[in-house]
Every structure is written in C-alpha cells, then in structure tokens.
Write an enzyme that holds these catalytic residues in place. Structure first.
Site, PDB file in Angstrom:
ATOM      1  N   MET A 224      -6.883  -3.691   8.224  1.00 49.08           N
ATOM      2  CA  MET A 224      -5.558  -3.690   7.584  1.00 49.08           C
ATOM      3  C   MET A 224      -5.649  -4.006   6.092  1.00 49.08           C
ATOM      4  SD  MET A 224      -3.842  -2.739  10.090  1.00 49.08           S
ATOM      5  CE  MET A 224      -2.134  -2.962   9.661  1.00 49.08           C
ATOM      6  N   ARG A 225      -6.394  -3.172   5.379  1.00 49.30           N
ATOM      7  CA  ARG A 225      -6.522  -3.363   3.938  1.00 49.30           C
ATOM      8  C   ARG A 225      -6.361  -2.018   3.253  1.00 49.30           C
ATOM      9  NH1 ARG A 225      -6.431  -7.622   1.036  1.00 49.30           N
ATOM     10  NH2 ARG A 225      -7.819  -6.612  -0.454  1.00 49.30           N
ATOM     11  N   ILE A 226      -5.686  -2.024   2.121  1.00 45.32           N
ATOM     12  CA  ILE A 226      -5.664  -0.830   1.278  1.00 45.32           C
ATOM     13  C   ILE A 226      -6.947  -0.858   0.451  1.00 45.32           C
ATOM     14  CG2 ILE A 226      -4.495   0.277  -0.675  1.00 45.32           C
ATOM     15  CD1 ILE A 226      -1.855  -0.740   0.532  1.00 45.32           C
TER      16      ILE A 226
ATOM     17  N   LEU B 248      -3.595   7.188   0.826  1.00 47.65           N
ATOM     18  CA  LEU B 248      -3.433   6.326   2.001  1.00 47.65           C
ATOM     19  C   LEU B 248      -2.957   7.131   3.216  1.00 47.65           C
ATOM     20  CD1 LEU B 248      -3.451   3.332   3.003  1.00 47.65           C
ATOM     21  CD2 LEU B 248      -1.012   3.284   2.455  1.00 47.65           C
ATOM     22  N   ASP B 249      -3.727   7.075   4.307  1.00 44.13           N
ATOM     23  CA  ASP B 249      -3.424   7.821   5.542  1.00 44.13           C
ATOM     24  C   ASP B 249      -3.243   9.311   5.265  1.00 44.13           C
ATOM     25  OD1 ASP B 249      -3.415   5.376   6.915  1.00 44.13           O
ATOM     26  OD2 ASP B 249      -1.273   5.096   6.584  1.00 44.13           O
TER      27      ASP B 249
ATOM     28  N   ASN C  19     -10.899   6.839   9.853  1.00 43.95           N
ATOM     29  CA  ASN C  19      -9.852   5.860  10.170  1.00 43.95           C
ATOM     30  C   ASN C  19      -9.051   6.399  11.351  1.00 43.95           C
ATOM     31  OD1 ASN C  19      -8.106   3.584   9.812  1.00 43.95           O
ATOM     32  ND2 ASN C  19      -6.640   4.906   8.767  1.00 43.95           N
TER      33      ASN C  19
ATOM     34  N   SER D 191      -3.829   9.902  15.214  1.00 47.48           N
ATOM     35  CA  SER D 191      -4.717  10.798  14.476  1.00 47.48           C
ATOM     36  C   SER D 191      -5.962  10.044  14.020  1.00 47.48           C
ATOM     37  CB  SER D 191      -4.011  11.323  13.218  1.00 47.48           C
ATOM     38  OG  SER D 191      -2.723  11.828  13.515  1.00 47.48           O
TER      39      SER D 191
ATOM     40  N   HIS E 290      -5.124   6.293  12.861  1.00 49.13           N
ATOM     41  CA  HIS E 290      -3.767   5.932  12.457  1.00 49.13           C
ATOM     42  C   HIS E 290      -2.807   6.299  13.597  1.00 49.13           C
ATOM     43  CE1 HIS E 290      -0.467   5.050   9.777  1.00 49.13           C
ATOM     44  NE2 HIS E 290       0.123   6.138  10.244  1.00 49.13           N
TER      45      HIS E 290
ATOM     46  N   SER F 291      -9.534  -3.470  20.055  1.00 49.43           N
ATOM     47  CA  SER F 291      -9.622  -2.681  21.300  1.00 49.43           C
ATOM     48  C   SER F 291     -10.267  -1.322  21.032  1.00 49.43           C
ATOM     49  CB  SER F 291      -8.257  -2.542  21.966  1.00 49.43           C
ATOM     50  OG  SER F 291      -7.393  -1.741  21.202  1.00 49.43           O
TER      51      SER F 291
HETATM   52  C1  GRF Z   1      -4.455   0.590  16.257  1.00 49.83           C
HETATM   53  O1  GRF Z   1      -3.159   0.881  16.660  1.00 49.83           O
HETATM   54  C2  GRF Z   1      -4.904   1.536  15.183  1.00 49.83           C
HETATM   55  O2  GRF Z   1      -4.368   2.814  15.327  1.00 49.83           O
HETATM   56  C3  GRF Z   1      -4.354   0.878  13.955  1.00 49.83           C
HETATM   57  O3  GRF Z   1      -4.527  -0.485  14.170  1.00 49.83           O
HETATM   58  C4  GRF Z   1      -4.539  -0.749  15.565  1.00 49.83           C
HETATM   59  C5  GRF Z   1      -5.813  -1.469  15.866  1.00 49.83           C
HETATM   60  O4  GRF Z   1      -5.870  -1.917  17.185  1.00 49.83           O
HETATM   61  N1  GRF Z   1      -5.024   1.397  12.791  1.00 49.83           N
HETATM   62  P1  GRF Z   1      -7.209  -2.577  17.738  1.00 49.83           P
HETATM   63  O5  GRF Z   1      -7.551  -3.738  16.811  1.00 49.83           O
HETATM   64  O6  GRF Z   1      -8.273  -1.540  17.756  1.00 49.83           O
HETATM   65  O7  GRF Z   1      -6.863  -3.060  19.108  1.00 49.83           O
END
Ligand code: GRF
Length: 221
Positions: free
Chosen positions: A97-99, A151-152, A114, A143, A116, A20
């Site tokens: 979703m990867r480190i 990380l973050d 990124n 943020s 978060h 999204s």
């Molecule tokens: C979001 O909440 C973003 O902050 C996090 O992962 C989610 C990704 O959502 N890092 P989308 O795939 O962009 O809908």
C-alpha cells in the site's frame, strides 16, 4: 505446469498486510504450478500478517518502515537497494500500500506486477468494492497488471470477472474477488516465469499476442 529443467524465477514480494495473495503464490511455487522461488518478502509495516506466512515457509523477511524516511524518494531508494540485493527477475506487489516514485517504477519496468481489485481501468485507487456497489455495475473483478508510472494504469495481463447482484455488499464482493485474486495472480506469475509474458512498449504480450485491454466504462461523479 512448469517447463521441465528450468531454473525457478527469483521473486521478491512486497506486502503491507494480510498476505493472502502472498500465500497463494507461496503455495503455487511449492506445488510446482509456478516455476519461481520467493527469495524475500518485504513489508513497510512491521505487523503485517504476511510476514508470519513467509517465516512459516522459511522465506527471509524484512520490514522497511516508510515512516523512518524523510520522503518518498529516500524510502524508495532504500527499498530498491534491499530488493536488488536478492537479484530478483520479477518484483511482485501483493497488497503493497505505497505509491511508488517514477524512478523506482522505471527501474523495474517490465519486471514488476501488481494486483488491483477492480476491472481496470475502472476504479483505479482505493475502496474499489465500495465504489463498485455505489456505481451500480453489473460486473466487477480483479486485474493483474505491469506496473508503470501511472498509478494502477499499466497494461493488464490477467483479469477475472464476477457478476454483481442487487444484494451484493462491498464485503461480499471483496470475498469473491479475493478468491479470484488467489487464482489469477499465481497464473500470471507462472506465465512470466515460463517466459510467455512480456511488456513490450506499453503492451502486455502473452504468447506473442497483445493482451486485450478494456475501455473505461464507469465514470464516477
Ligand atoms: C488485495 O485485495 C489486492 O488486490 C490489493 O490489496 C489486497 C491485498 O490482500 N492490492 P492480501 O494482503 O494479499 O490478503
């Protein structure tokens, strides 16, 4: 708005899921709000819905399945090669979703953002909305930050705050935070595309001024 006559900033966007945020960036590029062009979308998951969103907009897509690599370093190297084939000036992590290895992060230092879903430095890591509910905070949010090896942990460039009420749930917070994500991520990318935003050492600079950083205020047990 974009600076007239300037070449759109080439982007590569990395995703793992719904996309999204990717959609918000696609829309912002298409409307001219952001002077950038997404050259490719790369997912580590073949079933990420974001791939369909990209294809609908005729953006090249790639799936690089991390499970086919023996270790993190070999995956990151292959990813880097794929990304660099598009010569992006900015790499956008949008729910990827990867480190990432330090080597990979340093290669893109100052040119990778990124998003978060928390007010960093609070709630680094996963399950941020759940943890916000459990911590009884009055404010939560999201943020956008430059990616650094911590990380973050990189400097925040843009943030949005939402009020947390006593009836809020992780789901209700997540919904309101996501709306803000779709606003502040394109905004930050637009700043970068207009050369208003840079990483200078460990400081994010916007229009030549350091972006204020928050202190950690939540200490989870
Ligand atoms: C979001 O909440 C973003 O902050 C996090 O992962 C989610 C990704 O959502 N890092 P989308 O795939 O962009 O809908």
């Amino acid at each position: 708005m974009t600076q007239a006559g300037q070449t759109p900033l080439p982007l590569v966007v990395l995703i793992s899921g719904s996309g999204s945020n990717l959609q918000a960036i696609i829309d912002a590029c298409a409307s001219g709000q952001v002077n950038a062009e997404i050259k490719a979308v790369i997912s580590n998951k073949g079933d990420a819905f974001g791939l369909k969103r990209a294809q609908r907009s005729n953006i090249p897509t790639h799936v690089l399945d991390h499970r086919l690599f023996g270790n993190r370093q070999s995956f990151d190297r292959a990813l880097q090669k794929l990304i660099d084939g598009y010569q992006p000036q900015l790499v956008v992590l949008a729910g990827f979703m990867r480190i990432l290895t330090e080597e990979f992060v340093n290669h893109y230092l100052g040119r990778m953002l990124n998003i978060h879903p928390s007010l960093l430095p609070n709630f680094q890591g996963l399950n941020t909305h759940q943890r916000a509910c459990e911590s009884d905070v009055k404010e939560h949010g999201v943020s956008v930050h430059f990616v650094t090896p911590e990380l973050d942990g990189g400097p925040v460039v843009n943030r949005a705050t939402i009020e947390v009420g006593s009836s809020d749930t992780p789901e209700s917070l997540g919904k309101r935070v996501l709306e803000e994500e779709h606003r502040i991520y394109p905004e930050a990318i637009g700043w970068f595309a207009d050369a208003r935003l840079q990483l200078n050492g460990n400081q994010a600079m916007l229009d030549g001024t350091p972006v204020p950083q928050l202190e950690k205020s939540v200490h989870e047990t």
